[in-house]
Design an enzyme around this catalytic site. Structure first.
Site, mmCIF file in Angstrom:
data_model
loop_
_atom_site.group_PDB
_atom_site.id
_atom_site.type_symbol
_atom_site.label_atom_id
_atom_site.label_comp_id
_atom_site.label_asym_id
_atom_site.label_seq_id
_atom_site.Cartn_x
_atom_site.Cartn_y
_atom_site.Cartn_z
ATOM 1 N N HIS A 38 0.812 -1.209 0.000
ATOM 2 C CA HIS A 38 0.000 0.000 0.000
ATOM 3 C C HIS A 38 0.851 1.266 0.000
ATOM 4 C CE1 HIS A 38 -3.299 2.709 0.678
ATOM 5 N NE2 HIS A 38 -2.710 3.184 1.748
ATOM 6 N N CYS A 39 2.089 1.190 0.455
ATOM 7 C CA CYS A 39 2.863 2.411 0.690
ATOM 8 C C CYS A 39 3.727 2.861 -0.487
ATOM 9 C CB CYS A 39 3.751 2.219 1.921
ATOM 10 S SG CYS A 39 2.835 2.072 3.461
ATOM 11 N N ILE A 40 4.733 2.072 -0.828
ATOM 12 C CA ILE A 40 5.782 2.557 -1.729
ATOM 13 C C ILE A 40 5.283 2.857 -3.140
ATOM 14 C CG2 ILE A 40 8.069 2.056 -2.670
ATOM 15 C CD1 ILE A 40 8.624 0.414 -0.189
ATOM 16 N N ASP A 49 2.429 6.230 -2.052
ATOM 17 C CA ASP A 49 2.706 7.417 -1.251
ATOM 18 C C ASP A 49 3.506 8.507 -1.968
ATOM 19 O OD1 ASP A 49 1.354 6.010 0.627
ATOM 20 O OD2 ASP A 49 3.077 5.570 1.890
#
Length: 446
Positions: free
Chosen positions: A276-278, A281
């Site tokens: 979900h992040c890299i 974001d």
């Protein structure tokens, strides 16, 4: 010292562990955070819109690898944790942590609908003496410019009646070296009283707190951490493509380079970014930077490189089949080994494996997958046609029935020696066979 009676009362409740906590969103971030709060002695209520999660929790069954069922059952039995779909219970919570998704739209713009809707829900029962904390990753300024106005529409004032903070999550699914309580926690408050309350509450929950001056700074910290990884992974992915053309093994290069005791940090190539992040974001900052007419060339270029990797891998699969088997991809059976975005977790969010399966299908290949952590592909926003496909059996006859095995995720639980023995051809995107000293002429690195 806090400057108001409202802040002082909440601070005293936090210090005495009589403050009640609420966590909205019981996923990979929220459930481990709720457990850490409960272990610290707070009474915690978890809130989620998914009734299946609430049912599992009530049965003492954890669906998150970082939280064992035994730990979950212990906190429930002690009366320190319960979960519900009824958000009216937020009125009883003194501290409320928001741990909801912050995805991108198809145009790579921030989708703050989950955060906004959650804040509107909180506003329905907002009362004086509550601390509301956003943990979801977002662009610098979100707490001040989005969350605060929604909550203040109630007529209550931030910093006077209620308090507002931001503390970015730092979960790393599958990493057994760190837990929520042992990862240093960046905290910031909207004003001096909120800052002190943030330090006191999270200082009771985690081993180390790292206070910063503003909520926008804390939001920028999280983005910086993930942009650092995204850019460096893109760099080694690009180097891999260049070195491949030169006949140089990128994995050997990295292994040698990391022996330098200073000025170098190893990053590793792969089939693309997941989680979900890299993959997501960095584009929150790219979006926000347009407001200031500041281009983010490194971030955008890194996104282009990483997004292109599944296409490169599929091209390598087609080339390998053509050269070594004399067979077209459109007439071949391909097994994708590993569906999760990283090893040893059941998380498929933004997984490049899904994109590669889609690309292989588009080119006419007959595809299947095996993943010891994912029995069936759930519903996703982008790959609805893959929903319901099940992980195939892992046995010699099944593996031999495929023309090629594409190693996308290097789960430890897989028997790679058997794969090397059984599979006619292998394309390895993780260097797992070399790392396990398995040598075979049917293995191609990609």
């Amino acid at each position: 010292m806090t400057s108001s009676a409202v802040a002082t009362g909440l601070l005293s409740a936090i210090q005495a562990r009589t403050a009640k906590a609420g966590v909205i969103g019981l996923g990979y971030v929220g459930l481990p955070l709720a457990m850490s709060m409960a272990k610290a002695g707070f009474t915690v209520t978890g809130f989620d819109v998914d009734p299946q999660k609430i049912t599992a929790i009530a049965a003492g069954e954890s669906y998150i690898e970082a939280v064992s069922s035994a730990v979950l059952q212990a906190e429930i039995a002690a009366g320190r944790f319960a979960a519900t779909c009824d958000f009216k219970g937020l009125a009883d919570c003194d501290v409320i942590a928001i741990c909801v998704p912050t995805p991108l739209t198809r145009q790579r713009d921030p989708d703050l609908s989950y955060v906004e809707n959650t804040c509107r829900t909180i506003a329905e029962t907002l009362r004086p003496g509550q601390l509301v904390v956003l943990e979801s990753t977002t662009w610098p300024g979100t707490t001040e410019e989005v969350v605060k106005p929604i909550l203040q529409k109630t007529g209550l004032a931030a910093g006077k009646d209620f308090f507002l903070g931001f503390s970015p999550e730092r979960e790393d699914p599958g990493n057994r070296d760190f837990a929520t309580s042992t990862i240093p926690k960046v905290v910031a408050g909207d004003g001096a009283d909120a800052r002190e309350l943030m330090i006191a509450f999270y200082g009771a929950v985690v081993k180390t707190v790292v206070p910063v001056s503003t909520t926008a700074t804390a939001e920028a910290v999280k983005l910086t951490e993930n942009i650092f990884r995204a850019v460096n992974i893109a760099l080694v992915n690009e180097l891999k493509l260049v070195y491949d053309e030169m006949g140089i093994d990128i994995w050997e290069v990295i292994d040698a380079a990391k022996t330098k005791p200073f000025g170098y940090m190893p990053f590793y190539p792969g089939p693309g970014l997941g989680g979900h992040c890299i993959p997501i974001d960095p584009f929150y900052l790219t979006w926000k930077s347009r407001e200031f007419d500041r281009p983010t060339r490194f971030i955008e270029l890194a996104g282009e490189v990483n997004t292109a990797m599944p296409y490169h891998i599929v091209a390598r699969v087609a080339e390998t089949l053509d050269r070594q088997a004399g067979k077209a991809l459109s007439r071949s059976r391909v097994l994708v080994l590993g569906l999760a975005y990283k090893k040893n977790v059941p998380d498929i969010r933004e997984s490049p494996s899904l994109r590669m399966m889609e690309l292989l299908k588009e080119r006419g290949a007959d595809i299947a997958y095996h993943d010891p952590f994912i029995a069936e592909i759930p519903r996703t926003r982008e790959y609805l046609d893959l929903m319901g496909q099940r992980s195939i059996a892992f046995d010699e006859a099944t593996i031999r029935s495929f023309d090629l095995v594409l190693v996308s995720t290097d789960h430890d639980a897989v028997d790679y020696q058997s794969i090397a023995d059984w599979a006619p051809l292998i394309v390895d995107t993780r260097n797992i066979f070399a790392r396990r000293q398995i040598v075979s002429t049917n293995i191609v690195k990609a």
